[in-house]
Design an enzyme around this catalytic site. Structure first.
Site, short mmCIF file in Angstrom:
data_model
loop_
_atom_site.label_atom_id
_atom_site.label_comp_id
_atom_site.label_asym_id
_atom_site.label_seq_id
_atom_site.Cartn_x
_atom_site.Cartn_y
_atom_site.Cartn_z
N ARG A 175 0.83 -1.16 0.41
CA ARG A 175 0.32 -0.07 -0.19
C ARG A 175 0.93 1.79 -0.04
NH1 ARG A 175 -2.23 -3.28 -1.35
NH2 ARG A 175 -4.58 -4.52 -1.00
N SER A 225 -11.27 0.02 3.80
CA SER A 225 -10.19 -0.07 5.46
C SER A 225 -9.60 1.28 5.76
CB SER A 225 -9.00 -0.65 4.98
OG SER A 225 -9.52 -2.38 4.68
N GLU A 300 -4.10 3.79 6.45
CA GLU A 300 -4.50 4.11 4.83
C GLU A 300 -4.68 4.83 4.24
OE1 GLU A 300 -5.60 -0.26 3.15
OE2 GLU A 300 -6.51 0.96 1.37
#
Ligand SMILES: Cc1cc2nc3c(=O)[nH]c(=O)nc-3n(C[C@H](O)[C@H](O)[C@H](O)COP(=O)(O)OP(=O)(O)OC[C@H]3O[C@@H](n4cnc5c(N)ncnc54)[C@H](O)[C@@H]3O)c2cc1C
Length: 320
Positions: A175, A225, A300
């Site tokens: 990510r 998320s 995130e």
């Protein structure tokens, strides 16, 4: 705001300059005040000319895709905002090599790949973002990231120079990519896939979509998320969703913001949530997880301040 000459911006980006745009209306979380100026370029040259103009006039600006990983301030955005979306969304295929502009909607890219009989992009079929945002975040699912399909990336730096980088130069990791910190805007991406059988690809995509709608809240606005999985914590205790659930946060509310009853790593807007509701809830979770497990969960999603600064969305928890 006074320093911004809207007529000049409109010359660079004809038909693409909007004023007083409600961020609550255009953002996926359904939160945020008004953006003074939103600019939607339709070519790489326009992105380069805009960035060069902002640079010469010392004006800080912020770039967005479809906002699926962002929380905007209740005060809105005074810094001009450049949005790469469907005005910059051409796609060209050369056998198994696909050249895609950054504003392409990811689920439609996955569908186009399926129809062309190309496999390797199934895992992105349910991700509600633009390709530019996906590459910047190295997003994906099924423990994959789009970085592994990238051949090269075209981007524009803060002064308006255009760069081309091979995947090996983009530092893709879980990510993450160099584009999260170098302040360049991704304008197009060349991707590589493998030939596959259309019916198998379709079946895999349907299974992924069915699994996602079972696991994730799809009806209420969210940013997906909130926290990234931390490998050490995952091995020791489990995923962020599981830990947040174990600590009793499922269903916890702050105003209209709620920890999803379906998946505890999602915070949903049940109606009228404010950015401060969401920030408070995230800070509570982040602090509690740190205190009870000793692990820090890196967020995130990002919070965008009125000045167009991007902060980690747990920034109110200063005990990290
Ligand atoms: C319901 C839901 C489910 C989700 N599921 C997943 C999932 O399974 N896997 C996953 O990885 N993500 C998931 N996400 C998060 C999100 O969709 C992805 O991270 C997405 O790729 C972000 O794209 P975006 O266009 O919305 O970017 P934005 O949210 O607009 O921006 C995200 C970041 O990328 C930057 N950025 C955007 N466009 C560009 C560009 N062209 N050039 C440079 N920087 C840019 C922004 O400045 C910002 O820092 C989910 C989100 C939601 C709401």
């Amino acid at each position: 705001m006074e320093r911004i000459n809207v007529a000049e911006l409109s010359k660079i980006c004809p038909g693409g300059v909007l004023q007083n745009v409600s961020l609550a209306e255009i953002s996926q979380w359904g939160v945020g005040g008004k953006a003074d100026i939103l600019i939607r370029p339709s070519t790489t040259k326009q992105v380069a000319d805009l960035r060069s103009w902002f640079y010469r006039n010392s004006i800080h600006h912020f770039t967005i895709g479809s906002t699926s990983n962002l929380l905007f301030s209740d005060e809105g955005l005074r810094a001009p905002c450049v949005q790469l979306g469907n005005r910059l969304s051409q796609l060209t295929m050369y056998s198994n090599i696909v050249h895609v502009q950054a504003g392409v909607w990811v689920p439609s890219l996955a569908r186009r790949l399926m129809l062309a009989g190309l496999t390797g992009g199934e895992h992105i079929c349910g991700i509600p973002g633009t390709l530019g945002g996906l590459v910047c975040m190295n997003g994906g699912s099924q423990r994959k990231g789009i970085g592994s399909n990238v051949v090269s990336v075209e981007s524009v730096d803060t002064t308006g120079n255009i760069f081309h980088r091979f995947a090996s130069e983009c530092n893709f990791s879980y990510r993450n990519s160099i584009y999260q910190a170098n302040n360049e805007v991704i304008t197009s991406v060349t991707l590589k896939f493998s030939p596959g059988k259309l019916s198998n690809i379709r079946q895999d995509m349907l299974a992924i979509l069915a699994d996602r709608s079972r696991k994730f809240p799809r009806k209420l606005p969210s940013c997906g998320s909130v926290f990234k999985s931390n490998p050490e914590m995952y091995a020791e205790i489990g995923s962020p969703g599981l830990i947040i659930e174990k600590l009793g946060f499922k269903g916890r509310r702050q105003g209209g913001a709620q920890v999803s009853l379906q998946h505890a790593n999602f915070i949903v807007n049940t109606g009228g949530a404010t950015a401060s509701n969401i920030l408070k809830l995230i800070a509570e979770i982040s602090l509690e997880v740190k205190n009870s497990t000793g692990h820090y969960m890196e967020p995130e999603a990002f919070y965008v301040t009125p000045h167009g600064e991007k902060l980690p969305i747990d920034y109110l928890n200063n005990s990290k």
